[in-house]
Write a protein that holds these residues in place. Structure first.
Motif, PDB file in Angstrom:
ATOM      1  N   THR A 145       0.829  -1.200   0.000  1.00  0.00           N
ATOM      2  CA  THR A 145       0.000   0.000   0.000  1.00  0.00           C
ATOM      3  C   THR A 145       0.865   1.252   0.000  1.00  0.00           C
ATOM      4  OG1 THR A 145      -1.759  -1.162   1.191  1.00  0.00           O
ATOM      5  CG2 THR A 145      -1.801   1.249   1.239  1.00  0.00           C
ATOM      6  N   ALA A 146       1.925   1.232   0.820  1.00  0.00           N
ATOM      7  CA  ALA A 146       2.833   2.379   0.866  1.00  0.00           C
ATOM      8  C   ALA A 146       3.514   2.582  -0.482  1.00  0.00           C
ATOM      9  CB  ALA A 146       3.879   2.162   1.957  1.00  0.00           C
ATOM     10  N   THR A 147       3.881   1.481  -1.144  1.00  0.00           N
ATOM     11  CA  THR A 147       4.522   1.573  -2.459  1.00  0.00           C
ATOM     12  C   THR A 147       3.566   2.151  -3.494  1.00  0.00           C
ATOM     13  OG1 THR A 147       5.896  -0.344  -1.942  1.00  0.00           O
ATOM     14  CG2 THR A 147       5.693   0.258  -4.254  1.00  0.00           C
ATOM     15  N   ARG A 148       2.310   1.703  -3.463  1.00  0.00           N
ATOM     16  CA  ARG A 148       1.308   2.219  -4.400  1.00  0.00           C
ATOM     17  C   ARG A 148       1.108   3.715  -4.217  1.00  0.00           C
ATOM     18  NH1 ARG A 148      -3.924   3.625  -4.399  1.00  0.00           N
ATOM     19  NH2 ARG A 148      -5.176   3.188  -6.272  1.00  0.00           N
ATOM     20  N   VAL A 149       0.971   4.143  -2.973  1.00  0.00           N
ATOM     21  CA  VAL A 149       0.780   5.573  -2.684  1.00  0.00           C
ATOM     22  C   VAL A 149       1.980   6.378  -3.159  1.00  0.00           C
ATOM     23  CG1 VAL A 149       0.558   7.264  -0.825  1.00  0.00           C
ATOM     24  CG2 VAL A 149      -0.780   5.158  -0.751  1.00  0.00           C
ATOM     25  N   GLN A 150       3.174   5.826  -2.964  1.00  0.00           N
ATOM     26  CA  GLN A 150       4.385   6.537  -3.376  1.00  0.00           C
ATOM     27  C   GLN A 150       4.462   6.682  -4.894  1.00  0.00           C
ATOM     28  OE1 GLN A 150       8.018   4.771  -1.921  1.00  0.00           O
ATOM     29  NE2 GLN A 150       8.966   6.775  -1.669  1.00  0.00           N
ATOM     30  N   ILE A 151       4.091   5.631  -5.620  1.00  0.00           N
ATOM     31  CA  ILE A 151       4.088   5.712  -7.084  1.00  0.00           C
ATOM     32  C   ILE A 151       3.108   6.783  -7.550  1.00  0.00           C
ATOM     33  CG2 ILE A 151       3.457   4.466  -9.196  1.00  0.00           C
ATOM     34  CD1 ILE A 151       4.548   1.931  -7.877  1.00  0.00           C
ATOM     35  N   ASN A 188      16.402  13.407 -21.077  1.00  0.00           N
ATOM     36  CA  ASN A 188      17.338  14.107 -20.189  1.00  0.00           C
ATOM     37  C   ASN A 188      17.526  13.336 -18.890  1.00  0.00           C
ATOM     38  OD1 ASN A 188      15.224  14.797 -18.305  1.00  0.00           O
ATOM     39  ND2 ASN A 188      14.589  16.410 -19.755  1.00  0.00           N
ATOM     40  N   MET A 189      18.497  13.747 -18.121  1.00  0.00           N
ATOM     41  CA  MET A 189      18.877  13.025 -16.910  1.00  0.00           C
ATOM     42  C   MET A 189      17.744  12.941 -15.907  1.00  0.00           C
ATOM     43  SD  MET A 189      19.885  13.423 -13.481  1.00  0.00           S
ATOM     44  CE  MET A 189      20.447  15.117 -13.348  1.00  0.00           C
ATOM     45  N   LEU A 190      16.963  14.009 -15.748  1.00  0.00           N
ATOM     46  CA  LEU A 190      15.868  14.017 -14.784  1.00  0.00           C
ATOM     47  C   LEU A 190      14.801  12.994 -15.179  1.00  0.00           C
ATOM     48  CD1 LEU A 190      14.354  15.155 -12.368  1.00  0.00           C
ATOM     49  CD2 LEU A 190      13.435  16.955 -13.872  1.00  0.00           C
ATOM     50  N   THR A 191      14.431  12.975 -16.448  1.00  0.00           N
ATOM     51  CA  THR A 191      13.408  12.030 -16.909  1.00  0.00           C
ATOM     52  C   THR A 191      13.863  10.595 -16.719  1.00  0.00           C
ATOM     53  OG1 THR A 191      12.619  13.646 -18.548  1.00  0.00           O
ATOM     54  CG2 THR A 191      11.994  11.329 -18.876  1.00  0.00           C
ATOM     55  N   ARG A 192      15.134  10.322 -17.062  1.00  0.00           N
ATOM     56  CA  ARG A 192      15.656   8.959 -16.902  1.00  0.00           C
ATOM     57  C   ARG A 192      15.655   8.543 -15.432  1.00  0.00           C
ATOM     58  NH1 ARG A 192      19.721  10.789 -20.388  1.00  0.00           N
ATOM     59  NH2 ARG A 192      21.242  10.662 -18.680  1.00  0.00           N
ATOM     60  N   THR A 193      16.008   9.493 -14.552  1.00  0.00           N
ATOM     61  CA  THR A 193      16.040   9.184 -13.119  1.00  0.00           C
ATOM     62  C   THR A 193      14.636   8.910 -12.584  1.00  0.00           C
ATOM     63  OG1 THR A 193      17.990  10.590 -12.813  1.00  0.00           O
ATOM     64  CG2 THR A 193      16.717  10.043 -10.845  1.00  0.00           C
ATOM     65  N   ILE A 194      13.667   9.726 -13.008  1.00  0.00           N
ATOM     66  CA  ILE A 194      12.287   9.536 -12.549  1.00  0.00           C
ATOM     67  C   ILE A 194      11.754   8.188 -13.013  1.00  0.00           C
ATOM     68  CG2 ILE A 194       9.911  10.361 -12.802  1.00  0.00           C
ATOM     69  CD1 ILE A 194      11.072  13.208 -12.945  1.00  0.00           C
ATOM     70  N   MET A 195      11.966   7.862 -14.287  1.00  0.00           N
ATOM     71  CA  MET A 195      11.463   6.601 -14.822  1.00  0.00           C
ATOM     72  C   MET A 195      12.154   5.409 -14.168  1.00  0.00           C
ATOM     73  SD  MET A 195       8.983   7.256 -16.704  1.00  0.00           S
ATOM     74  CE  MET A 195       8.773   5.538 -17.182  1.00  0.00           C
ATOM     75  N   SER A 196      13.433   5.552 -13.875  1.00  0.00           N
ATOM     76  CA  SER A 196      14.158   4.462 -13.205  1.00  0.00           C
ATOM     77  C   SER A 196      13.609   4.235 -11.800  1.00  0.00           C
ATOM     78  CB  SER A 196      15.648   4.796 -13.146  1.00  0.00           C
ATOM     79  OG  SER A 196      16.359   3.798 -12.447  1.00  0.00           O
ATOM     80  N   SER A 197      13.301   5.333 -11.096  1.00  0.00           N
ATOM     81  CA  SER A 197      12.746   5.215  -9.745  1.00  0.00           C
ATOM     82  C   SER A 197      11.347   4.599  -9.774  1.00  0.00           C
ATOM     83  CB  SER A 197      12.688   6.598  -9.088  1.00  0.00           C
ATOM     84  OG  SER A 197      13.980   7.161  -8.991  1.00  0.00           O
ATOM     85  N   LEU A 198      10.527   5.043 -10.728  1.00  0.00           N
ATOM     86  CA  LEU A 198       9.181   4.485 -10.851  1.00  0.00           C
ATOM     87  C   LEU A 198       9.225   3.005 -11.216  1.00  0.00           C
ATOM     88  CD1 LEU A 198       7.390   7.432 -12.695  1.00  0.00           C
ATOM     89  CD2 LEU A 198       6.989   6.677 -10.349  1.00  0.00           C
ATOM     90  N   LYS A 199      10.170   2.635 -12.055  1.00  0.00           N
ATOM     91  CA  LYS A 199      10.322   1.226 -12.434  1.00  0.00           C
ATOM     92  C   LYS A 199      10.701   0.383 -11.222  1.00  0.00           C
ATOM     93  CE  LYS A 199      12.813  -1.813 -15.621  1.00  0.00           C
ATOM     94  NZ  LYS A 199      13.739  -1.861 -16.791  1.00  0.00           N
ATOM     95  N   SER A 200      11.612   0.900 -10.402  1.00  0.00           N
ATOM     96  CA  SER A 200      12.020   0.183  -9.194  1.00  0.00           C
ATOM     97  C   SER A 200      10.840  -0.006  -8.251  1.00  0.00           C
ATOM     98  CB  SER A 200      13.142   0.953  -8.489  1.00  0.00           C
ATOM     99  OG  SER A 200      13.482   0.340  -7.263  1.00  0.00           O
ATOM    100  N   LEU A 201      10.037   1.048  -8.061  1.00  0.00           N
ATOM    101  CA  LEU A 201       8.874   0.957  -7.177  1.00  0.00           C
ATOM    102  C   LEU A 201       7.823  -0.002  -7.742  1.00  0.00           C
ATOM    103  CD1 LEU A 201       8.512   4.715  -6.194  1.00  0.00           C
ATOM    104  CD2 LEU A 201       9.097   2.833  -4.655  1.00  0.00           C
TER     105      LEU A 201
END
Length: 406
Positions: A145-151, A188-201
Motif C-alpha cells: 500500500t505504501a509503495t502504491r501511494v508513493q508511485i 534528459n537526466m531528470l526524466t531517466r532518473t524519474i522513470m528508473s525510480s518508478l520502475k524500481s517501485l
C-alpha cells in the motif's frame, strides 16, 4: 508424622534478556526473588527455583504472548499452571514505585488474589503457524500500500510528458507498464532518473503482490486444516477467518463463553445510558484486529446477505441508529463465530464437486440454471472460492440427486 508441603505462588516480570521471579505463599508472605536469563538454561533454573519453595499452585506471568512466551511454554510443558496477569496501572506504580522486584511480587500477588485469570494462548500448533503467516502477510500488504501511494504521488509531481503517458492507466495496467519500462537514452537526466525510480517501485509492488499471493495460499491451507467450517461460512474469507482463529488461540477451552469471546473481540455491549436515554455503545477494547475482522464480515453481509439485510431493517424499525445496528450485528457474528470455533461443523469438500458433476454428465450451465445462480458462482464453488456452506451443501445435494448419463 507427615509434613504438609507448603503451597506457593510465583510471579514473573518479563523482559527481553532477563526475567525476575518472585515467590510468595498462600497468605501473601514473601519467600524470595531472583533474576534469570531468558535462555533454555534460565527457564530450567526458574522452574527449579520456584519448585524449591514448595508445591507450585500457579505462576502469574506478564506478557505471556510477548517477552513471557518462552517461559510460559516451558512451564506449561513442565505441568505447571500458568496464568496471565495484567501489569499494575500507573496510579499503583506511582504509589509503590517500579523495579523488577516490585513488579514480580505484584504479579505473584495478582495470581494469588483470584483463580479467575485468563489462560495463556497455546504457543504451538497450526494456529500459531497461521499467526506467523498472517503477520507476514499484513506486513507485506502494508508495504504494498505504501509503495502504491508513493508511485501515485511521484506521478503527480512528474513532468507532463510522463504524467500524460500514464494518466489514464488503471492500476492493473499502470504497474506492469512501469515495471517493464526502459528510459530512452535521448531523454534528459531528470526524466531517466524519474522513470528508473518508478520502475524500481513498480517492480517492488509486483514482488509484494506475488509474496502476498503465496502467503494467502499458505494461510488458506492452514485455515482449512484448522476449521474448514469457519472458512466456508458466508462473508468470512481466508484472512478474516485466520484472524479470528488467532484471536481465539489454539486452546479454545480457555474461552469460557461466547460472551467472553465477544469481549475479547471488542464487540460486547457497553452501557452508555444517560437521563431518559437507554442505549449501549460499541466496545473500544479487546483485540482490535479481531474487531476489524468482524467489521469486514458485517460489511460484506450487509451487502450480499439477504438475512442480514432483513435483520438491519428490523433494527431500523425499532428506532436504532447505524452505529447501534452495527454493534448488534457484530455481536451476533461473534456469537456465530464462537459456536463454529468451539463446535466445528462438517463441511463440503469443494474438490469433489467438479468430479461429481462430470461423473453425472452435467455441465456448469445446467447446474447454474437449476440452482438459479450464475455460471461464475458454480465455477468459483468448484474452485473453493465460495464462502457459503449453505450453497455448497445445496449444490452437492443437487449433484448427488441428478444424473443425466445414459
Amino acid at each position: 508424622m507427615t509434613m504438609i508441603e507448603l503451597e506457593v505462588i510465583a510471579g514473573i516480570d518479563t523482559h527481553a534478556d532477563t526475567h525476575h521471579v518472585a515467590v510468595i505463599d498462600t497468605t501473601g508472605h514473601r519467600l524470595g526473588d531472583a533474576g534469570f536469563p531468558t535462555t533454555l538454561k534460565g527457564y530450567k533454573a526458574i522452574a527449579a527455583y520456584i519448585a524449591a519453595f514448595g508445591l507450585v499452585r500457579r505462576v502469574g506471568v506478564e506478557g505471556t504472548h510477548s517477552y513471557g512466551a518462552g517461559i510460559t511454554q516451558h512451564l506449561k510443558d513442565s505441568g505447571v499452571r500458568v496464568v496471565e496477569v495484567i501489569r499494575p496501572n500507573r496510579q499503583v506504580r506511582r504509589m509503590q514505585g517500579k523495579t523488577d522486584q516490585v513488579d514480580a511480587y505484584a504479579a505473584a500477588s495478582a495470581a494469588l488474589a483470584t483463580d479467575d485469570h485468563p489462560e495463556p494462548k497455546q504457543l504451538d500448533g497450526l494456529v500459531e503457524a497461521a499467526r506467523y503467516i498472517h503477520a507476514a502477510r499484513r506486513s507485506a500488504v502494508k508495504a504494498r500500500t505504501a509503495t502504491r501511494v508513493q508511485i501515485k504521488s511521484l506521478l503527480v509531481t512528474a513532468p507532463e510528458q510522463i504524467r500524460a503517458r500514464y494518466r489514464s492507466a488503471a492500476d492493473t495496467a499502470l504497474f506492469p507498464a512501469l515495471a517493464r519500462s526502459r528510459p530512452a537514452s535521448e531523454e534528459n537526466m531528470l526524466t531517466r532518473t524519474i522513470m528508473s525510480s518508478l520502475k524500481s517501485l513498480a517492480r517492488r509492488y509486483q514482488h509484494l503482490t506475488a509474496e502476498i499471493d503465496v502467503l494467502e495460499a499458505d494461510l488458506e491451507q492452514l485455515v482449512l486444516q484448522i476449521n474448514p467450517g469457519l472458512a466456508q461460512t458466508k462473508g468470512i474469507g481466508t484472512v478474516t477467518a485466520a484472524q479470528l482463529l488467532i484471536t481465539a488461540g489454539g486452546n479454545t477451552d480457555r474461552l469460557k463463553s461466547e460472551a467472553s469471546f465477544a469481549a475479547l473481540c471488542g464487540t460486547s455491549p457497553i452501557p452508555a445510558s444517560s437521563g431518559k436515554t437507554t442505549r449501549h455503545r460499541l466496545n473500544r477494547g479487546g483485540d482490535r484486529h479481531a474487531n476489524s475482522a468482524l467489521h469486514q464480515i458485517a460489511l460484506t453481509r450487509m451487502t450480499y446477505d439477504q438475512r442480514t439485510r432483513d435483520y438491519i431493517q428490523r433494527k431500523q424499525q425499532e428506532g436504532k441508529g447505524t452505529k447501534e445496528i452495527l454493534r448488534c450485528l457484530k455481536r451476533a457474528i461473534a456469537r456465530e463465530v464462537f459456536t463454529l470455533i468451539i463446535s466445528p461443523v462438517p463441511v463440503v469438500d469443494y474438490r469433489k464437486l467438479r468430479p461429481l458433476r462430470q461423473e453425472r454428465g452435467l455441465i456448469q450451465v445446467q447446474a447454474a440454471a437449476a440452482l438459479g445462480v450464475s455460471i461464475a458462482k458454480i465455477s468459483l464453488a468448484e474452485n473453493g472460492r465460495v464462502h457459503d456452506a449453505t450453497f455448497l451443501t445445496t449444490y452437492e445435494t443437487w449433484l448427488r440427486n441428478t444424473d443425466l448419463t445414459p
